[in-house]
Design a protein around this motif. Structure first.
Motif, PDB file in Angstrom:
ATOM      1  N   PRO A 124      -5.151  12.699   3.507  1.00 45.49           N
ATOM      2  CA  PRO A 124      -4.456  11.469   3.922  1.00 45.49           C
ATOM      3  C   PRO A 124      -5.146  10.212   3.414  1.00 45.49           C
ATOM      4  N   ASN A 125      -6.460  10.238   3.311  1.00 46.36           N
ATOM      5  CA  ASN A 125      -7.184   9.063   2.812  1.00 46.36           C
ATOM      6  C   ASN A 125      -6.817   8.767   1.365  1.00 46.36           C
ATOM      7  N   ILE A 126      -6.696   9.808   0.562  1.00 42.67           N
ATOM      8  CA  ILE A 126      -6.334   9.614  -0.844  1.00 42.67           C
ATOM      9  C   ILE A 126      -4.886   9.135  -0.970  1.00 42.67           C
ATOM     10  N   ILE A 127      -4.000   9.756  -0.208  1.00 42.06           N
ATOM     11  CA  ILE A 127      -2.595   9.348  -0.241  1.00 42.06           C
ATOM     12  C   ILE A 127      -2.453   7.881   0.153  1.00 42.06           C
ATOM     13  N   MET A 128      -3.146   7.494   1.220  1.00 43.79           N
ATOM     14  CA  MET A 128      -3.046   6.106   1.678  1.00 43.79           C
ATOM     15  C   MET A 128      -3.704   5.144   0.690  1.00 43.79           C
ATOM     16  N   ASP A 129      -4.853   5.516   0.143  1.00 49.25           N
ATOM     17  CA  ASP A 129      -5.497   4.659  -0.860  1.00 49.25           C
ATOM     18  C   ASP A 129      -4.554   4.389  -2.027  1.00 49.25           C
ATOM     19  N   ASN A 130      -3.882   5.436  -2.501  1.00 55.25           N
ATOM     20  CA  ASN A 130      -2.977   5.286  -3.638  1.00 55.25           C
ATOM     21  C   ASN A 130      -1.758   4.432  -3.277  1.00 55.25           C
ATOM     22  N   LEU A 131      -1.258   4.600  -2.062  1.00 57.32           N
ATOM     23  CA  LEU A 131      -0.127   3.778  -1.627  1.00 57.32           C
ATOM     24  C   LEU A 131      -0.514   2.304  -1.585  1.00 57.32           C
ATOM     25  N   TYR A 132      -1.707   2.014  -1.080  1.00 53.55           N
ATOM     26  CA  TYR A 132      -2.155   0.626  -1.043  1.00 53.55           C
ATOM     27  C   TYR A 132      -2.370   0.071  -2.451  1.00 53.55           C
ATOM     28  N   ALA A 133      -2.940   0.902  -3.326  1.00 55.90           N
ATOM     29  CA  ALA A 133      -3.175   0.456  -4.702  1.00 55.90           C
ATOM     30  C   ALA A 133      -1.858   0.124  -5.397  1.00 55.90           C
ATOM     31  N   ASP A 134      -0.802   0.863  -5.040  1.00 57.60           N
ATOM     32  CA  ASP A 134       0.511   0.640  -5.635  1.00 57.60           C
ATOM     33  C   ASP A 134       1.358  -0.346  -4.829  1.00 57.60           C
ATOM     34  N   LYS A 135       0.762  -0.902  -3.763  1.00 57.10           N
ATOM     35  CA  LYS A 135       1.453  -1.874  -2.907  1.00 57.10           C
ATOM     36  C   LYS A 135       2.750  -1.299  -2.311  1.00 57.10           C
ATOM     37  N   LYS A 136       2.661  -0.058  -1.846  1.00 62.11           N
ATOM     38  CA  LYS A 136       3.836   0.624  -1.287  1.00 62.11           C
ATOM     39  C   LYS A 136       3.772   0.812   0.226  1.00 62.11           C
ATOM     40  N   GLU A 244      16.463   1.507  20.550  1.00 61.80           N
ATOM     41  CA  GLU A 244      15.006   1.372  20.609  1.00 61.80           C
ATOM     42  C   GLU A 244      14.240   2.073  19.491  1.00 61.80           C
ATOM     43  N   ASN A 245      14.769   3.164  18.945  1.00 57.25           N
ATOM     44  CA  ASN A 245      14.055   3.848  17.869  1.00 57.25           C
ATOM     45  C   ASN A 245      14.366   3.182  16.540  1.00 57.25           C
ATOM     46  N   LYS A 246      13.325   2.874  15.791  1.00 58.73           N
ATOM     47  CA  LYS A 246      13.515   2.190  14.511  1.00 58.73           C
ATOM     48  C   LYS A 246      13.571   3.175  13.351  1.00 58.73           C
ATOM     49  N   LEU A 247      12.895   4.312  13.480  1.00 54.22           N
ATOM     50  CA  LEU A 247      12.904   5.306  12.406  1.00 54.22           C
ATOM     51  C   LEU A 247      12.681   6.694  12.988  1.00 54.22           C
ATOM     52  N   LEU A 248      13.576   7.619  12.645  1.00 52.37           N
ATOM     53  CA  LEU A 248      13.438   9.037  12.985  1.00 52.37           C
ATOM     54  C   LEU A 248      13.555   9.780  11.671  1.00 52.37           C
ATOM     55  N   TRP A 249      12.442  10.327  11.198  1.00 51.97           N
ATOM     56  CA  TRP A 249      12.358  10.846   9.829  1.00 51.97           C
ATOM     57  C   TRP A 249      11.722  12.230   9.844  1.00 51.97           C
ATOM     58  N   TYR A 296       3.403  10.839   2.585  1.00 47.40           N
ATOM     59  CA  TYR A 296       3.612   9.886   1.487  1.00 47.40           C
ATOM     60  C   TYR A 296       4.873   9.057   1.710  1.00 47.40           C
ATOM     61  N   ASN A 297       5.945   9.697   2.110  1.00 48.52           N
ATOM     62  CA  ASN A 297       7.207   8.988   2.300  1.00 48.52           C
ATOM     63  C   ASN A 297       7.268   8.236   3.623  1.00 48.52           C
ATOM     64  N   PHE A 298       6.835   8.892   4.693  1.00 50.97           N
ATOM     65  CA  PHE A 298       6.889   8.268   6.022  1.00 50.97           C
ATOM     66  C   PHE A 298       6.064   6.980   6.052  1.00 50.97           C
ATOM     67  N   ALA A 299       4.876   7.019   5.447  1.00 53.73           N
ATOM     68  CA  ALA A 299       3.981   5.852   5.456  1.00 53.73           C
ATOM     69  C   ALA A 299       4.589   4.653   4.760  1.00 53.73           C
ATOM     70  N   GLN A 300       5.489   4.884   3.814  1.00 55.36           N
ATOM     71  CA  GLN A 300       6.113   3.778   3.085  1.00 55.36           C
ATOM     72  C   GLN A 300       7.245   3.126   3.879  1.00 55.36           C
ATOM     73  N   LEU A 301       7.757   3.836   4.887  1.00 56.08           N
ATOM     74  CA  LEU A 301       8.930   3.368   5.602  1.00 56.08           C
ATOM     75  C   LEU A 301       8.609   2.650   6.906  1.00 56.08           C
ATOM     76  N   ILE A 302       7.412   2.847   7.418  1.00 62.53           N
ATOM     77  CA  ILE A 302       7.083   2.305   8.727  1.00 62.53           C
ATOM     78  C   ILE A 302       6.515   0.888   8.641  1.00 62.53           C
ATOM     79  N   PHE A 303       6.696   0.164   9.752  1.00 67.67           N
ATOM     80  CA  PHE A 303       6.142  -1.186   9.930  1.00 67.67           C
ATOM     81  C   PHE A 303       6.756  -2.198   8.963  1.00 67.67           C
ATOM     82  N   LYS A 304       8.008  -1.986   8.609  1.00 67.58           N
ATOM     83  CA  LYS A 304       8.690  -2.921   7.700  1.00 67.58           C
ATOM     84  C   LYS A 304       9.925  -3.486   8.371  1.00 67.58           C
TER      85      LYS A 304
END
Length: 304
Positions: A124-136, A244-249, A296-304
């Motif tokens: 998860p650390n690598i996946i998240m690092d790459n997402l941040y590097a790609d601004k996703k 109330e639910n914003k995302l169910l994935w 990878y996909n869920f992390a890109q969809l949340i908090f937006k």
């Protein structure tokens, strides 16, 4: 594989003890569990599968240290269990205690613990690092707890403590979340809090996330196991969930016999107009190939 054999045995116990489900008329008989039974077609419309880019889960040697997050192990007192428990916390690159961050609680499977995502192939650390590097991805910390709420919460405790997974919401909401809120610079409202997990943790995420929509606005289930509640239990109030639910994935492998746990919920949501995503990962079983794709996909969809 030893882990898969243990998983299959555990699923038999969970299905009977934790949350036995009545057959859904939309699902034809013959469903197996995990990679031990052939998956079957369901009367559900899957959402499009889009392949993740090559290298999304690979460390980038040229990524500078300041652009990498870090993982630290924490200890917190659990009021419900009565012991000191542990969790891993991923902090994003350049974590700044003067800023506020959202929080993703990322849960493991029945054979794992707070180290499963980190040490068993989830990276998860690598996946998240790459997402941040790609601004996703939006800035967030990722909390990886031990979802086995028992005095003996080690993997060696065996699978007989399956019921302890069902009690984890008391520890999560009553002790771990207050600890994170007081020890890290995070938002504490539901719109900045998500929960997701793999297998047993996927079932927990659906159960606890939809059962506590005042705490979690984003819910993800990756190859959710038979501990998953029936759709009518998870969503007793359709209109409230819509509001109330914003995302169910969700995602599950196309060769995973546990698909019915996700597809039953997807079919219920579609019938009742509740926004819900379910991706059928082609030809994959119950493994980290699917779960990494889920993160990878869920992390890109949340908090937006």
């Amino acid at each position: 594989m030893k882990r898969n054999i243990l998983f299959a045995a555990a699923m038999l116990c969970i299905a009977a003890a934790a949350n036995a489900q009545e057959p859904d008329t939309r699902i034809r008989p013959g469903m197996g569990m995990g990679m031990f039974g052939a998956p079957q077609a369901t009367n559900v419309n899957f959402d499009p599968y889009v392949e993740a880019p090559a290298g999304f889960d690979q460390e980038r040697p040229k990524l500078k240290a300041k652009k990498r997050g870090r993982v630290e192990l924490i200890e917190y007192k659990s009021e419900s269990v009565g012991t000191v428990r542990k969790a891993n916390v991923y902090l994003p690159p350049k974590y700044n205690p003067k800023k506020k961050y959202s929080v993703l609680y990322l849960l493991h499977g029945i054979g794992g613990d707070e180290w499963e995502w980190m040490n068993d192939g989830g990276v998860p650390n690598i996946i998240m690092d790459n997402l941040y590097a790609d601004k996703k991805a939006e800035p967030m910390i990722v909390v990886m707890p031990n979802g086995r709420a028992a005095v003996n919460d080690s993997r060696s405790g065996g699978y007989g403590s399956a019921g302890a997974f069902g009690e984890f919401d008391k520890d999560l909401i009553g002790s771990l979340m207050p600890y994170i809120n007081s020890h890290y610079s995070v938002y504490t409202d539901k719109m900045h809090t998500a929960i997701a997990g793999l297998s047993m943790g996927g079932g927990q995420s659906l159960n606890f996330g939809l059962g506590n929509m005042d705490k979690f606005a984003y819910v993800g289930g990756f190859s959710s196991a038979p501990n998953t509640g029936r759709p009518q239990q998870l969503i007793p109030d359709v209109e409230k969930t819509k509001k109330e639910n914003k995302l169910l994935w969700m995602v599950c492998g196309g060769a995973d016999g546990l698909m019915s746990n996700s597809s039953n919920l997807k079919a219920f949501c579609d019938e009742n107009g509740v926004p819900c995503t379910l991706i059928n990962y082609p030809d994959e079983g119950h493994n980290f190939t699917v779960w990494k794709y889920g993160l990878y996909n869920f992390a890109q969809l949340i908090f937006k």
